[in-house]
Write an enzyme that holds these catalytic residues in place. Structure first.
Site, PDB file in Angstrom:
ATOM      1  N   ARG A 196       0.857  -1.181   0.000  1.00 52.61           N
ATOM      2  CA  ARG A 196       0.000   0.000   0.000  1.00 52.61           C
ATOM      3  C   ARG A 196       0.893   1.231   0.000  1.00 52.61           C
ATOM      4  NH1 ARG A 196      -4.018   0.734   4.883  1.00 52.61           N
ATOM      5  NH2 ARG A 196      -2.220   1.680   5.914  1.00 52.61           N
ATOM      6  N   SER A 244     -12.738  -3.462   1.123  1.00 48.38           N
ATOM      7  CA  SER A 244     -12.919  -2.899   2.457  1.00 48.38           C
ATOM      8  C   SER A 244     -14.400  -2.715   2.781  1.00 48.38           C
ATOM      9  CB  SER A 244     -12.225  -1.535   2.558  1.00 48.38           C
ATOM     10  OG  SER A 244     -10.834  -1.657   2.356  1.00 48.38           O
ATOM     11  N   LYS A 257      -3.471   5.080   9.330  1.00 49.19           N
ATOM     12  CA  LYS A 257      -4.276   5.513   8.187  1.00 49.19           C
ATOM     13  C   LYS A 257      -5.221   6.617   8.664  1.00 49.19           C
ATOM     14  CE  LYS A 257      -6.605   3.383   4.218  1.00 49.19           C
ATOM     15  NZ  LYS A 257      -7.811   4.199   4.070  1.00 49.19           N
TER      16      LYS A 257
END
Length: 221
Positions: free
Chosen positions: A44, A113, A142
């Site tokens: 990511r 998600s 995040k």
């Protein structure tokens, strides 16, 4: 993609970027984490230049293949295709799972998600091989993840669908068992491994806690 293959890959799911972590390169970090028991690795990366992402991504992909661990790319279908990754993980605002499936093929893993039951339903309609549910606990890794939702959504999803689930958000070796007890098949982590002095031991400890929690859940049912 077979449910068994996906489920077996989820117990300890490391999410990481291409930048160095402490005094280790991304590759060194991944190697230690995989040696410690990480079962899936997701790249990511939101900020690095594409050239760096491709160069580091290829090294991480090859390392994952050495350990027989699936290599997943977050969001970027183009990068996943170029790297021949084992799959992608997309959010609610990214390319829908069905579109990703058409581009990547039936043999790739598609994770989506979900932070609400409505999002979980959308993910299921879009052919998710697994759901990434969270943020379970508050996290600074995040910033746009939203408020912590706890483990209740995992219980609700598990009661409605027979789909592999991985909890994400603020999970570490101290609270991972709560996530598994709620019905998750694994935990996705960042700082619980990448920000530890000994990533290999951190991965091993987390893997052991998850293994025990999965065993306890299986004997309770």
């Amino acid at each position: 993609m077979s449910r068994e293959r996906v489920t077996s890959a989820l117990p300890v799911y490391l999410v990481m970027g291409v930048e160095a972590a402490g005094h280790r390169t991304a590759l060194q970090m991944a190697q230690e984490a995989l040696a410690g028991g990480v079962t899936m690795l997701q790249l990511r990366e939101k900020h690095a230049q594409l050239k760096q992402v491709m160069e580091q991504g290829k090294q991480l992909r090859d390392l994952c293949r050495e350990f027989s661990v699936p290599f997943i790319v977050n969001d970027r279908i183009d990068v996943a295709l170029l790297l021949d990754a084992d799959g992608v993980h997309v959010g609610q605002d990214d390319l829908p799972g069905l579109a990703a499936r058409r581009l990547l093929g039936d043999d790739k893993i598609i994770g989506i998600s979900a932070g609400t039951m409505e999002e979980a339903e959308w993910a299921m309609e879009n052919g998710a091989d697994y759901l990434g549910v969270g943020p379970i606990f508050s996290t600074s890794t995040k910033p746009d993840a939203g408020e912590a939702i706890g483990t209740g959504l995992i219980r609700d999803i598990a009661a409605r669908w027979d789909v592999p689930l991985v909890g994400i958000g603020g999970i570490n070796h101290n609270n991972a068992s709560q996530v598994i007890a709620a019905g998750a098949h694994g935990v996705a982590v960042v700082s619980a491994i990448t920000q530890q002095h000994d990533p290999r031991n951190a991965g091993y400890t987390l893997a052991e806690n998850v293994r025990i929690a999965l065993y306890n859940r299986s004997t309770d049912t």
